[in-house]
Design an enzyme around this catalytic site. Structure first.
Site, PDB file in Angstrom:
ATOM      1  N   GLU A 118      59.783  45.406  27.273  1.00  0.00           N
ATOM      2  CA  GLU A 118      60.426  46.723  26.493  1.00  0.00           C
ATOM      3  C   GLU A 118      61.922  46.103  26.484  1.00  0.00           C
ATOM      4  O   GLU A 118      62.499  45.882  27.577  1.00  0.00           O
ATOM      5  CB  GLU A 118      60.121  47.922  27.094  1.00  0.00           C
ATOM      6  CG  GLU A 118      58.623  48.198  27.024  1.00  0.00           C
ATOM      7  CD  GLU A 118      58.204  49.570  27.885  1.00  0.00           C
ATOM      8  OE1 GLU A 118      58.845  50.293  28.018  1.00  0.00           O
ATOM      9  OE2 GLU A 118      57.051  49.534  28.123  1.00  0.00           O
TER      10      GLU A 118
ATOM     11  N   SER B 175      71.850  49.659  42.294  1.00  0.00           N
ATOM     12  CA  SER B 175      71.011  50.844  42.460  1.00  0.00           C
ATOM     13  C   SER B 175      70.815  51.041  43.847  1.00  0.00           C
ATOM     14  O   SER B 175      70.118  50.852  44.345  1.00  0.00           O
ATOM     15  CB  SER B 175      69.889  50.453  41.854  1.00  0.00           C
ATOM     16  OG  SER B 175      69.867  50.083  40.377  1.00  0.00           O
TER      17      SER B 175
ATOM     18  N   ASN C 194      63.674  61.270  35.660  1.00  0.00           N
ATOM     19  CA  ASN C 194      62.888  61.183  34.587  1.00  0.00           C
ATOM     20  C   ASN C 194      61.524  61.391  34.941  1.00  0.00           C
ATOM     21  O   ASN C 194      61.152  60.427  35.749  1.00  0.00           O
ATOM     22  CB  ASN C 194      63.190  60.313  33.385  1.00  0.00           C
ATOM     23  CG  ASN C 194      64.485  60.328  32.883  1.00  0.00           C
ATOM     24  OD1 ASN C 194      64.699  61.384  32.273  1.00  0.00           O
ATOM     25  ND2 ASN C 194      65.201  59.177  32.949  1.00  0.00           N
TER      26      ASN C 194
ATOM     27  N   CYS D  84      65.490  56.153  31.273  1.00  0.00           N
ATOM     28  CA  CYS D  84      65.552  55.106  32.667  1.00  0.00           C
ATOM     29  C   CYS D  84      64.400  55.505  33.532  1.00  0.00           C
ATOM     30  O   CYS D  84      64.198  56.786  33.630  1.00  0.00           O
ATOM     31  CB  CYS D  84      66.681  55.324  33.040  1.00  0.00           C
ATOM     32  SG  CYS D  84      67.189  54.181  34.525  1.00  0.00           S
TER      33      CYS D  84
ATOM     34  N   HIS E  88      70.870  54.596  45.318  1.00  0.00           N
ATOM     35  CA  HIS E  88      69.839  55.749  45.243  1.00  0.00           C
ATOM     36  C   HIS E  88      69.965  56.726  46.530  1.00  0.00           C
ATOM     37  O   HIS E  88      69.822  57.893  46.532  1.00  0.00           O
ATOM     38  CB  HIS E  88      68.211  55.383  45.296  1.00  0.00           C
ATOM     39  CG  HIS E  88      68.197  54.728  43.860  1.00  0.00           C
ATOM     40  ND1 HIS E  88      68.805  55.180  42.464  1.00  0.00           N
ATOM     41  CD2 HIS E  88      67.713  53.525  43.504  1.00  0.00           C
ATOM     42  CE1 HIS E  88      68.501  54.220  41.637  1.00  0.00           C
ATOM     43  NE2 HIS E  88      67.782  53.318  42.282  1.00  0.00           N
TER      44      HIS E  88
ATOM     45  N   CYS F 299      57.995  44.497  38.133  1.00  0.00           N
ATOM     46  CA  CYS F 299      58.936  44.428  39.139  1.00  0.00           C
ATOM     47  C   CYS F 299      58.138  44.555  40.567  1.00  0.00           C
ATOM     48  O   CYS F 299      57.190  45.300  40.731  1.00  0.00           O
ATOM     49  CB  CYS F 299      60.007  45.673  39.023  1.00  0.00           C
ATOM     50  SG  CYS F 299      61.203  45.651  40.111  1.00  0.00           S
TER      51      CYS F 299
ATOM     52  N   CYS G 167      69.569  48.362  26.447  1.00  0.00           N
ATOM     53  CA  CYS G 167      69.107  48.082  27.866  1.00  0.00           C
ATOM     54  C   CYS G 167      68.075  46.896  27.960  1.00  0.00           C
ATOM     55  O   CYS G 167      67.129  46.979  27.101  1.00  0.00           O
ATOM     56  CB  CYS G 167      68.446  49.490  28.206  1.00  0.00           C
ATOM     57  SG  CYS G 167      67.811  49.623  29.852  1.00  0.00           S
TER      58      CYS G 167
ATOM     59  N   CYS H 103      60.037  55.042  39.931  1.00  0.00           N
ATOM     60  CA  CYS H 103      60.406  54.200  38.656  1.00  0.00           C
ATOM     61  C   CYS H 103      58.926  53.673  38.157  1.00  0.00           C
ATOM     62  O   CYS H 103      57.919  53.302  38.925  1.00  0.00           O
ATOM     63  CB  CYS H 103      61.140  52.897  38.856  1.00  0.00           C
ATOM     64  SG  CYS H 103      61.319  51.743  37.430  1.00  0.00           S
TER      65      CYS H 103
ATOM     66  N   GLY I   3      62.214  45.315  35.572  1.00  0.00           N
ATOM     67  CA  GLY I   3      62.531  43.856  36.508  1.00  0.00           C
ATOM     68  C   GLY I   3      63.509  44.102  37.529  1.00  0.00           C
ATOM     69  O   GLY I   3      64.682  45.087  37.191  1.00  0.00           O
ATOM     70  N   GLU I   4      63.932  43.344  38.303  1.00  0.00           N
ATOM     71  CA  GLU I   4      65.103  43.334  39.368  1.00  0.00           C
ATOM     72  C   GLU I   4      65.642  42.001  38.879  1.00  0.00           C
ATOM     73  O   GLU I   4      65.159  40.981  39.232  1.00  0.00           O
ATOM     74  CB  GLU I   4      64.313  43.323  40.696  1.00  0.00           C
ATOM     75  CG  GLU I   4      65.213  42.660  41.791  1.00  0.00           C
ATOM     76  CD  GLU I   4      66.610  43.493  41.617  1.00  0.00           C
ATOM     77  OE1 GLU I   4      67.822  42.946  41.645  1.00  0.00           O
ATOM     78  OE2 GLU I   4      66.800  44.798  41.714  1.00  0.00           O
TER      79      GLU I   4
ATOM     80  N   SER J 212      72.587  45.086  36.715  1.00  0.00           N
ATOM     81  CA  SER J 212      72.184  46.324  37.787  1.00  0.00           C
ATOM     82  C   SER J 212      71.070  45.350  38.749  1.00  0.00           C
ATOM     83  O   SER J 212      70.227  44.783  38.366  1.00  0.00           O
ATOM     84  CB  SER J 212      71.621  47.388  37.143  1.00  0.00           C
ATOM     85  OG  SER J 212      71.121  48.266  38.232  1.00  0.00           O
TER      86      SER J 212
ATOM     87  N   CYS K 254      60.249  50.716  43.577  1.00  0.00           N
ATOM     88  CA  CYS K 254      61.063  51.921  43.660  1.00  0.00           C
ATOM     89  C   CYS K 254      59.915  53.251  43.383  1.00  0.00           C
ATOM     90  O   CYS K 254      59.154  53.204  42.388  1.00  0.00           O
ATOM     91  CB  CYS K 254      62.059  51.865  42.704  1.00  0.00           C
ATOM     92  SG  CYS K 254      63.595  50.860  43.319  1.00  0.00           S
TER      93      CYS K 254
END
Length: 302
Positions: A36, A162, A247, A290, A164, A57, A50, A64, A108-109, A140, A61
């Site tokens: 995506e 990132s 979200n 996100c 957090h 990934c 984005c 996510c 992904g990372e 990121s 997290c």
């Protein structure tokens, strides 16, 4: 594939547009896997793209949607750039504002696919090709290791981390794959920034805020102390904090923070000299926001 993008590297399999014109593109790769990419228009004047770096990934997290998939595979440089190709085409066809900047904050990372991501940033910033400036390309990373930041020290981009949570125990809860103390990871970030030209020492710390988890004022104070070590250690560093209200991803463990708590968190950072921006939630009515990027299309009944 003979250099062909459409029907070769990738094909466009689905488009979803939210009420605010945020537009999610689902691209099918040559092996049938899907990724995506999201076009985010701002004030009718410009758009941010984005971009994804992997199918899935492995960082896991907790908050996510993509992290639930696990890592399936890395994207090639061509597959990363195909997202920009299709996004620019859709902007033309749909009358969306032209893409002026891009963020590698999709699936992904980035550090787990650093070679291909760095090549993509180099092509995106080539004047004869996509013509973006390095200041308009943000990569990121969750910072899997202290050396992860070094992968991007020479790349034409802004490095975003990132974070957090800066408290080690809480950080491990939110990002279970964290294997290093935050102080060690921070030193890796500092070392990478020191290798960059002074005009590319802008950096960003990202915090996904969750109600009652990491949105308290004591967490803001910890973040200030943590960030000041970076700015004190890196001459010319411009550091900003990107606050991202959580979200809903169908996860009952976390809730979106109250708006007044987000404002109080931002104000606390600003009072102590940190520039802090609250990211406007965009596209969440079509799971384009996100943390909601996973390739399951919503049922028509939802």
């Amino acid at each position: 594939q003979g250099g062909k993008v459409e029907g070769g590297v990738a094909s466009l399999s689905y488009i979803s547009q939210a009420n605010d014109s945020t537009t999610k593109l689902l691209l099918k790769l040559a092996d049938g896997l899907e990724i995506e990419t999201v076009i985010i228009p701002w004030n009718g004047q410009r758009s941010t793209l984005c971009m994804s770096t992997q199918v899935g990934c492995r960082q896991g997290c907790k908050f996510c949607a993509t992290g639930r998939m696990g890592r399936i595979r890395n994207l090639t440089t061509d597959e990363i750039l195909a997202q920009m190709f299709f996004a620019k085409k859709i902007c033309r066809l749909e009358g969306l504002p032209e893409i002026s900047n891009t963020v590698f904050m999709g699936m992904g990372e980035s550090a787990d696919n650093a070679d291909n991501v760095v090549k993509a940033t180099e092509i995106l910033t080539t004047r004869e090709l996509f013509q973006l400036s390095a200041a308009k390309v943000t990569v990121s990373t969750v910072g899997p290791t202290p050396d992860a930041f070094k992968s991007f020290s020479k790349a034409p981009c802004v490095i975003a981390w990132s974070v957090h949570a800066v408290n080690d125990e809480l950080r491990r809860k939110l990002v279970p794959t964290t294997r290093y103390p935050m102080a060690e990871l921070r030193q890796g970030m500092i070392d990478a920034l020191l290798e960059r030209p002074t005009n590319l020492r802008t950096t960003m710390l990202e915090v996904a805020l969750m109600k009652g988890v990491n949105d308290r004022l004591e967490h803001a104070d910890e973040l200030v102390e943590f960030a000041k070590v970076i700015t004190d250690s890196v001459p010319g560093c411009k550091l900003m904090v990107n606050l991202i209200p959580f979200n809903d991803i169908g996860n009952t463990e976390f809730e979106r923070p109250d708006d007044e708590d987000v404002v109080a968190f931002q104000k606390r950072l600003q009072e102590q000299g940190l520039y802090a921006h609250v990211r406007t939630t965009r596209g969440d009515d079509k799971t384009a926001a996100c943390g909601q990027l996973s390739t399951k299309r919503r049922n028509a009944t939802q």
